[in-house]
Design an enzyme around this catalytic site. Structure first.
Site, PDB file in Angstrom:
ATOM      1  N   LYS A  12      -7.337  -0.768  -9.986  1.00 32.68           N
ATOM      2  CA  LYS A  12      -7.995  -1.492  -8.894  1.00 32.68           C
ATOM      3  C   LYS A  12      -9.245  -0.738  -8.467  1.00 32.68           C
ATOM      4  O   LYS A  12      -9.163   0.443  -8.102  1.00 32.68           O
ATOM      5  CB  LYS A  12      -7.050  -1.603  -7.692  1.00 32.68           C
ATOM      6  CG  LYS A  12      -7.696  -2.135  -6.421  1.00 32.68           C
ATOM      7  CD  LYS A  12      -6.670  -2.302  -5.315  1.00 32.68           C
ATOM      8  CE  LYS A  12      -7.272  -2.830  -4.035  1.00 32.68           C
ATOM      9  NZ  LYS A  12      -8.000  -1.842  -3.248  1.00 32.68           N
TER      10      LYS A  12
ATOM     11  N   SER B 268       0.833  -1.215   0.000  1.00 34.15           N
ATOM     12  CA  SER B 268       0.000   0.000   0.000  1.00 34.15           C
ATOM     13  C   SER B 268       0.862   1.257   0.000  1.00 34.15           C
ATOM     14  O   SER B 268       1.955   1.273   0.590  1.00 34.15           O
ATOM     15  CB  SER B 268      -0.885  -0.002   1.251  1.00 34.15           C
ATOM     16  OG  SER B 268      -1.436   1.279   1.488  1.00 34.15           O
TER      17      SER B 268
ATOM     18  N   TYR C 276      -1.994   5.679  -4.475  1.00 30.47           N
ATOM     19  CA  TYR C 276      -2.983   6.747  -4.408  1.00 30.47           C
ATOM     20  C   TYR C 276      -2.295   7.959  -5.018  1.00 30.47           C
ATOM     21  O   TYR C 276      -1.089   8.167  -4.814  1.00 30.47           O
ATOM     22  CB  TYR C 276      -3.355   7.065  -2.956  1.00 30.47           C
ATOM     23  CG  TYR C 276      -4.310   6.080  -2.334  1.00 30.47           C
ATOM     24  CD1 TYR C 276      -5.536   5.797  -2.921  1.00 30.47           C
ATOM     25  CD2 TYR C 276      -4.004   5.445  -1.123  1.00 30.47           C
ATOM     26  CE1 TYR C 276      -6.419   4.905  -2.342  1.00 30.47           C
ATOM     27  CE2 TYR C 276      -4.891   4.551  -0.538  1.00 30.47           C
ATOM     28  CZ  TYR C 276      -6.096   4.286  -1.154  1.00 30.47           C
ATOM     29  OH  TYR C 276      -6.972   3.405  -0.575  1.00 30.47           O
TER      30      TYR C 276
ATOM     31  N   THR D 130      -5.295   2.739  -7.639  1.00 28.40           N
ATOM     32  CA  THR D 130      -6.617   2.580  -7.031  1.00 28.40           C
ATOM     33  C   THR D 130      -7.550   3.646  -7.596  1.00 28.40           C
ATOM     34  O   THR D 130      -7.285   4.842  -7.460  1.00 28.40           O
ATOM     35  CB  THR D 130      -6.513   2.686  -5.501  1.00 28.40           C
ATOM     36  OG1 THR D 130      -5.672   1.615  -5.045  1.00 28.40           O
ATOM     37  CG2 THR D 130      -7.879   2.560  -4.831  1.00 28.40           C
TER      38      THR D 130
ATOM     39  N   HIS E 288     -13.175  -2.269  -2.866  1.00 24.74           N
ATOM     40  CA  HIS E 288     -12.342  -1.784  -1.757  1.00 24.74           C
ATOM     41  C   HIS E 288     -12.782  -2.440  -0.438  1.00 24.74           C
ATOM     42  O   HIS E 288     -12.782  -1.825   0.632  1.00 24.74           O
ATOM     43  CB  HIS E 288     -12.455  -0.253  -1.668  1.00 24.74           C
ATOM     44  CG  HIS E 288     -11.211   0.435  -1.187  1.00 24.74           C
ATOM     45  ND1 HIS E 288     -10.425   1.217  -1.998  1.00 24.74           N
ATOM     46  CD2 HIS E 288     -10.630   0.498   0.033  1.00 24.74           C
ATOM     47  CE1 HIS E 288      -9.424   1.734  -1.290  1.00 24.74           C
ATOM     48  NE2 HIS E 288      -9.525   1.297  -0.057  1.00 24.74           N
TER      49      HIS E 288
ATOM     50  N   ARG F 244     -15.484  -0.674   1.584  1.00 22.38           N
ATOM     51  CA  ARG F 244     -15.093   0.499   2.376  1.00 22.38           C
ATOM     52  C   ARG F 244     -15.326   1.815   1.640  1.00 22.38           C
ATOM     53  O   ARG F 244     -15.073   2.883   2.192  1.00 22.38           O
ATOM     54  CB  ARG F 244     -13.605   0.390   2.757  1.00 22.38           C
ATOM     55  CG  ARG F 244     -13.345  -0.769   3.686  1.00 22.38           C
ATOM     56  CD  ARG F 244     -11.869  -1.155   3.736  1.00 22.38           C
ATOM     57  NE  ARG F 244     -11.007  -0.257   4.491  1.00 22.38           N
ATOM     58  CZ  ARG F 244     -10.814  -0.305   5.798  1.00 22.38           C
ATOM     59  NH1 ARG F 244     -11.472  -1.196   6.527  1.00 22.38           N
ATOM     60  NH2 ARG F 244      -9.976   0.522   6.375  1.00 22.38           N
TER      61      ARG F 244
ATOM     62  N   ASP G 263     -10.729  -8.928  -5.802  1.00 22.74           N
ATOM     63  CA  ASP G 263     -10.598  -9.001  -4.343  1.00 22.74           C
ATOM     64  C   ASP G 263     -11.940  -8.684  -3.714  1.00 22.74           C
ATOM     65  O   ASP G 263     -12.825  -8.108  -4.328  1.00 22.74           O
ATOM     66  CB  ASP G 263      -9.457  -8.129  -3.797  1.00 22.74           C
ATOM     67  CG  ASP G 263      -9.755  -6.635  -3.757  1.00 22.74           C
ATOM     68  OD1 ASP G 263     -10.933  -6.228  -3.670  1.00 22.74           O
ATOM     69  OD2 ASP G 263      -8.784  -5.855  -3.788  1.00 22.74           O
ATOM     70  N   GLY G 264     -12.079  -9.100  -2.438  1.00 23.43           N
ATOM     71  CA  GLY G 264     -13.313  -8.844  -1.706  1.00 23.43           C
ATOM     72  C   GLY G 264     -14.021 -10.126  -1.323  1.00 23.43           C
ATOM     73  O   GLY G 264     -14.592 -10.808  -2.171  1.00 23.43           O
TER      74      GLY G 264
ATOM     75  N   ILE H 176     -12.953 -13.075  -0.205  1.00 22.24           N
ATOM     76  CA  ILE H 176     -12.321 -14.399  -0.336  1.00 22.24           C
ATOM     77  C   ILE H 176     -11.930 -14.888   1.068  1.00 22.24           C
ATOM     78  O   ILE H 176     -11.100 -14.271   1.733  1.00 22.24           O
ATOM     79  CB  ILE H 176     -11.056 -14.321  -1.214  1.00 22.24           C
ATOM     80  CG1 ILE H 176     -11.381 -13.857  -2.638  1.00 22.24           C
ATOM     81  CG2 ILE H 176     -10.291 -15.651  -1.196  1.00 22.24           C
ATOM     82  CD1 ILE H 176     -11.982 -14.899  -3.534  1.00 22.24           C
TER      83      ILE H 176
HETATM   84  C1  LIG Z   1      -7.572  -1.943   6.816  1.00 23.60           C
HETATM   85  C2  LIG Z   1      -7.644  -1.846   5.316  1.00 23.60           C
HETATM   86  C3  LIG Z   1      -6.807  -0.945   4.676  1.00 23.60           C
HETATM   87  C4  LIG Z   1      -6.842  -0.853   3.279  1.00 23.60           C
HETATM   88  N1  LIG Z   1      -5.962  -0.015   2.671  1.00 23.60           N
HETATM   89  C5  LIG Z   1      -5.956   0.050   1.311  1.00 23.60           C
HETATM   90  C6  LIG Z   1      -5.005   0.864   0.661  1.00 23.60           C
HETATM   91  O1  LIG Z   1      -4.165   1.496   1.281  1.00 23.60           O
HETATM   92  N2  LIG Z   1      -5.060   0.932  -0.694  1.00 23.60           N
HETATM   93  C7  LIG Z   1      -5.988   0.225  -1.424  1.00 23.60           C
HETATM   94  O2  LIG Z   1      -6.020   0.327  -2.656  1.00 23.60           O
HETATM   95  N3  LIG Z   1      -6.885  -0.595  -0.819  1.00 23.60           N
HETATM   96  C8  LIG Z   1      -6.872  -0.684   0.528  1.00 23.60           C
HETATM   97  N4  LIG Z   1      -7.761  -1.537   1.139  1.00 23.60           N
HETATM   98  C9  LIG Z   1      -8.658  -2.384   0.320  1.00 23.60           C
HETATM   99  C10 LIG Z   1      -8.009  -3.739  -0.023  1.00 23.60           C
HETATM  100  O3  LIG Z   1      -6.970  -3.583  -0.946  1.00 23.60           O
HETATM  101  C11 LIG Z   1      -9.005  -4.736  -0.649  1.00 23.60           C
HETATM  102  O4  LIG Z   1      -9.658  -4.121  -1.736  1.00 23.60           O
HETATM  103  C12 LIG Z   1     -10.035  -5.308   0.301  1.00 23.60           C
HETATM  104  O5  LIG Z   1      -9.550  -5.390   1.622  1.00 23.60           O
HETATM  105  C13 LIG Z   1     -10.434  -6.689  -0.192  1.00 23.60           C
HETATM  106  O6  LIG Z   1     -11.451  -7.222   0.545  1.00 23.60           O
HETATM  107  P1  LIG Z   1     -11.235  -8.305   1.744  1.00 23.60           P
HETATM  108  O7  LIG Z   1     -10.705  -7.536   2.885  1.00 23.60           O
HETATM  109  O8  LIG Z   1     -12.632  -8.804   1.927  1.00 23.60           O
HETATM  110  O9  LIG Z   1     -10.300  -9.393   1.256  1.00 23.60           O
HETATM  111  C14 LIG Z   1      -7.754  -1.649   2.529  1.00 23.60           C
HETATM  112  C15 LIG Z   1      -8.584  -2.548   3.191  1.00 23.60           C
HETATM  113  C16 LIG Z   1      -8.536  -2.660   4.561  1.00 23.60           C
HETATM  114  C17 LIG Z   1      -9.428  -3.659   5.246  1.00 23.60           C
HETATM  115  O1  LIG Z   2      -7.825   2.485   1.715  1.00 23.23           O
HETATM  116  C1  LIG Z   2      -8.374   2.273   2.762  1.00 23.23           C
HETATM  117  O2  LIG Z   2      -9.372   1.536   2.841  1.00 23.23           O
HETATM  118  C2  LIG Z   2      -7.872   2.841   3.978  1.00 23.23           C
HETATM  119  O3  LIG Z   2      -8.374   2.429   4.966  1.00 23.23           O
HETATM  120  C3  LIG Z   2      -6.824   3.868   4.031  1.00 23.23           C
HETATM  121  C4  LIG Z   2      -6.019   3.887   5.150  1.00 23.23           C
HETATM  122  C5  LIG Z   2      -5.029   4.848   5.259  1.00 23.23           C
HETATM  123  C6  LIG Z   2      -4.868   5.799   4.279  1.00 23.23           C
HETATM  124  C7  LIG Z   2      -5.681   5.777   3.164  1.00 23.23           C
HETATM  125  C8  LIG Z   2      -6.655   4.824   3.049  1.00 23.23           C
END
Ligand SMILES: Cc1cc2nc3c(=O)[nH]c(=O)nc-3n(C[C@H](O)[C@H](O)[C@H](O)COP(=O)(O)O)c2cc1C
Ligand SMILES: O=C(O)C(=O)c1ccccc1
Length: 379
Positions: free
Chosen positions: A233, A114, A137, A163, A257, A260, A288-289, A291
């Protein structure tokens, strides 16, 4: 197929790792990781939809040992599974991203680092033996993003993941209610000293620092600057998939995501067939998501994914047992996937097709619903 008897308390499923993590983590950290946007409908749907798909077994498959490996952009992955980009692994465990990278690397599985990693890109590269991709990002301070892309190239990362679903982070009510702030010892190591370094509340920070004027021209810019393939993504529709392909992406990650961002959108798996059919084979499609098992991996492949990524399960395993925990979680996921391959009659991932599953409401294989013009008859 089966290994030695498990020790008492040893996690036997990915859900067991989540349960261990919930006991280890501060409640507000658990909520930050586990939570989603709004009413968390999409978050729930991501997992629930896998429960609506039925597998078609294969009797006497005659497969001694399936080969779970796949090839992606010229690299071999031990299984069609990687770790999705997740911010701040050090929230879950002091091992942080280097621990995750070492565990994935030992198994030959890729990690997407990330932008908000707690360790530097170079430290993570030093710990990994398998492909690394960098998630980006894009900041209003464009120089920050471009410098990250160049550092990734210079330290051997094999792809960039842009993303595209996050002009700002979604409204995550658990975090708002908890007044969640990332603890002071957890910082975005790769942004230090930059204008984007930001504050401890991801939501507020993203609204200030992320470049909302970003459009699809970013794909070519990042690719031309770094020489690396760029994936998008966060695509859920045919329209966005076509835009991504038109912009020159090397791959698409179907994702919401982890529920989220925009609550109420389709589960990733529901969106997968639309995206796969829109790209017409011009680039690999990932998902993703939700799994949470090896069978889920197989279902995503049956509906057209080249490979999948797990997000939360990696942090849960890290919280439960550090780098070793991630290694155990991934080992379990690969073993479940291999067992499911044998029981559905697949010696390698390449043959896993829509005939392997039945979608909800259809007493017939998914081929007959996703491709209505194919002339096949199943009894
Ligand atoms: C705590 C957390 C932080 C995340 N941070 C990022 C991130 O920095 N950049 C990003 O593109 N996606 C971020 N995601 C999304 C994940 O890449 C991914 O799309 C998602 O967690 C997949 O679903 P799953 O948790 O059900 O496997 C984050 C998800 C979580 C739970
Ligand atoms: O991408 C995310 O879901 C996320 O939680 C996050 C966390 C720190 C900085 C930017 C996004």
């Amino acid at each position: 197929m089966t290994s030695a008897a498990p020790r008492a308390g040893e996690p036997l499923t990915l859900d067991d790792f989540a349960e261990h993590a919930r006991r280890e983590l501060l409640p507000e950290v658990w909520d930050f990781i586990a939570g989603g946007a709004g009413r968390e409908r999409t978050l729930a749907a991501n997992e629930a939809v896998f429960g609506t798909v039925r597998l078609r077994p294969r009797a006497l498959p005659g497969i001694e040992q399936p080969d779970t490996s796949v090839e992606v952009f010229g690299s071999s992955w031990a299984a069609p599974v990687g770790i999705a980009p997740v911010a701040y692994h050090s929230l879950a465990h002091p091992d942080g991203e280097t621990g995750t990278a070492a565990a994935a690397g030992r198994l030959g599985l890729p990690l997407v680092v990330s932008t908000f990693a707690g360790r530097t890109l170079e430290e993570v590269a030093g710990a990994a033996d398998a492909p690394l991709w960098l998630q980006l990002y894009c900041f209003r301070d464009a120089g920050t993003t471009l410098r990250l892309a160049l550092r990734a190239r210079d330290s051997g990362y094999q792809a960039l993941v842009l993303t595209v679903d996050t002009p700002f982070t979604g409204r995550r009510l658990r975090d708002l209610r908890n007044g969640f702030a990332v603890p002071a010892h957890v910082t975005p190591a790769n942004l230090s000293g930059s204008a984007a370094a930001g504050s401890a509340t991801p939501g507020a920070h993203s609204r200030l620092a992320f470049d909302r004027s970003l459009d699809w021209s970013a794909v070519a810019r990042l690719r031309d600057l770094s020489g690396l393939p760029v994936l998008a993504k966060g695509v859920l529709t045919a329209r966005d998939a076509e835009a991504a392909v038109g912009a020159g992406v090397a791959g698409i990650i179907v994702s919401n995501h982890g529920g989220r961002q925009l609550d109420g959108v389709q589960a990733s798996l529901e969106a997968l067939p639309e995206v796969v059919s829109a790209v017409r084979g011009s680039c690999p499609v990932f998902l993703d998501g939700g799994i949470r098992s090896g069978a889920d991996v197989l279902v995503a492949l049956a509906l057209g994914a080249r490979a999948v990524f797990v997000g939360r399960p990696a942090l849960y395993a890290l919280a439960a047992g550090g780098s070793e925990g991630v290694h155990r979680m991934l080992t379990l996921l690969i073993a479940e996937f291999a067992d499911t391959m044998v029981l559905t009659g697949h010696a390698s991932p390449g043959t896993i097709d829509a005939d392997t599953v039945i979608l909800p409401g259809h007493g017939r294989p998914a081929t007959e619903t996703t491709a209505p013009h194919t002339d096949r008859s199943h009894g």
